[in-house]
Design a protein around this motif. Structure first.
Motif, PDB file in Angstrom:
ATOM      1  N   ALA A  73      -6.441   4.469  -4.480  1.00  0.00           N
ATOM      2  CA  ALA A  73      -6.936   5.157  -5.679  1.00  0.00           C
ATOM      3  C   ALA A  73      -5.834   5.983  -6.328  1.00  0.00           C
ATOM      4  O   ALA A  73      -5.652   5.959  -7.551  1.00  0.00           O
ATOM      5  N   LEU A  74      -5.075   6.694  -5.523  1.00  0.00           N
ATOM      6  CA  LEU A  74      -4.015   7.551  -6.052  1.00  0.00           C
ATOM      7  C   LEU A  74      -2.896   6.727  -6.666  1.00  0.00           C
ATOM      8  O   LEU A  74      -2.328   7.094  -7.695  1.00  0.00           O
ATOM      9  N   GLY A  75      -2.585   5.586  -6.060  1.00  0.00           N
ATOM     10  CA  GLY A  75      -1.531   4.727  -6.591  1.00  0.00           C
ATOM     11  C   GLY A  75      -1.901   4.143  -7.944  1.00  0.00           C
ATOM     12  O   GLY A  75      -1.066   4.059  -8.848  1.00  0.00           O
ATOM     13  N   ALA A  76      -3.157   3.727  -8.084  1.00  0.00           N
ATOM     14  CA  ALA A  76      -3.601   3.182  -9.370  1.00  0.00           C
ATOM     15  C   ALA A  76      -3.500   4.227 -10.467  1.00  0.00           C
ATOM     16  O   ALA A  76      -3.047   3.943 -11.585  1.00  0.00           O
ATOM     17  N   LEU A 129       0.183  -0.806  -2.843  1.00  0.00           N
ATOM     18  CA  LEU A 129      -0.676  -1.963  -3.080  1.00  0.00           C
ATOM     19  C   LEU A 129      -1.371  -1.915  -4.434  1.00  0.00           C
ATOM     20  O   LEU A 129      -1.799  -2.952  -4.954  1.00  0.00           O
ATOM     21  N   SER A 130      -1.497  -0.718  -5.016  1.00  0.00           N
ATOM     22  CA  SER A 130      -2.322  -0.585  -6.226  1.00  0.00           C
ATOM     23  C   SER A 130      -1.578  -0.106  -7.457  1.00  0.00           C
ATOM     24  O   SER A 130      -2.121  -0.173  -8.563  1.00  0.00           O
ATOM     25  N   ILE A 131      -0.355   0.380  -7.320  1.00  0.00           N
ATOM     26  CA  ILE A 131       0.299   1.005  -8.462  1.00  0.00           C
ATOM     27  C   ILE A 131       0.595   0.002  -9.576  1.00  0.00           C
ATOM     28  O   ILE A 131       0.555   0.345 -10.768  1.00  0.00           O
ATOM     29  N   SER A 132       0.842  -1.249  -9.233  1.00  0.00           N
ATOM     30  CA  SER A 132       1.103  -2.266 -10.265  1.00  0.00           C
ATOM     31  C   SER A 132      -0.120  -2.469 -11.157  1.00  0.00           C
ATOM     32  O   SER A 132       0.005  -2.728 -12.362  1.00  0.00           O
TER      33      SER A 132
END
Length: 251
Positions: free
Chosen positions: A15-18, A215-218
């Motif tokens: 969640a934080l990476g997104a 895993l989610s920042i992209s």
């Protein structure tokens, strides 16, 4: 740490990476109050632990932003080099300060930036572009100030740089966010090292967050480029307010 807890921390990192990819901040801005509220970490320990996630997230996000809007190396270097130098002084100061005072100063900083960003979202201004309104060496002044703030608060340098780049230098929101990440990369690295040397990092908590963030920042970066400029600024402003409220609740 139990496997179940590690899994929950990876999900939190997702969640934080997104959010970090969406707003060009690496995720640390929201991670700091979350770590304080959910895990009871004091301000310095929360800042140091958040940086374990932020550093790799920032590096990946820079590459993703560069793929969509080429980041000029001169502009990135003009921001990053002074940011690195001044982050050392900011981080050294932060570990010696009272945690509650650092937190309150950070809250005020976030609210002021949120008000500025929201005002610009609804004011008639010329559309942003990929070109700078002022000569690029002036970016060094911004890099110095943002680096000092980033070192002091653990994060915040990129958050300061984004509205300055859009309002003073005339860039679009997504271009500003990409350049801000370039500024943040070296300063967050040296800040993490400083916090770690002073024992202000919980590695067992920070590493699963980092895995989730990578895993989610992209996904967040893709969303940032898909949203209208005004909406992205409004969301950015709201994000700053939520982060500030969470920090204030920690007091």
């Amino acid at each position: 740490m139990p496997v179940f807890d590690i899994g929950l921390n990876v999900l939190l990192g997702l969640a934080l990476g997104a959010l970090g990819g969406l707003f060009g901040i690496g995720g640390g801005l929201i991670a700091i109050p979350v770590l304080g509220v959910l895990f009871g970490l004091d301000q310095q320990l929360a800042q140091g632990t958040a940086l374990v996630m932020v550093v790799p997230n920032v590096l990946l996000a820079i590459w993703r932003y560069h793929q969509r809007n080429r980041i000029d190396f001169r502009h990135a270097a003009a921001l990053a080099l002074p940011s690195f130098c001044f982050a050392i002084f900011g981080a050294a100061l932060a570990v010696s300060l009272d945690a509650s005072r650092v937190r309150l100063a950070f809250v005020g900083f976030l609210f002021a930036l949120a008000a500025h960003t929201l005002l610009r979202a609804f004011r008639r201004t010329a559309p942003g572009s990929g070109q700078l309104r002022h000569p690029w060496p002036w970016l060094g002044v911004l890099g110095a100030g943002a680096g000092a703030l980033g070192g002091l608060f653990g994060v915040g340098g990129a958050v300061l740089a984004t509205p300055v780049l859009t309002s003073v230098f005339g860039t679009s929101q997504v271009v500003a966010q990409g350049l801000s990440l370039s500024l943040a990369a070296p300063s967050t690295g040296v800040t993490l090292a400083t916090y770690a040397l002073h024992g202000q990092v919980d590695w067992m908590l920070g590493l699963p967050l980092a895995v989730g963030g990578l895993l989610s920042i992209s996904l967040g970066v893709r969303l940032a480029h898909a949203l209208p400029e005004r909406l992205l600024r409004v969301l950015f402003s709201g994000f700053l307010v939520v982060s500030g409220v969470l920090l204030a609740l920690e007091a």
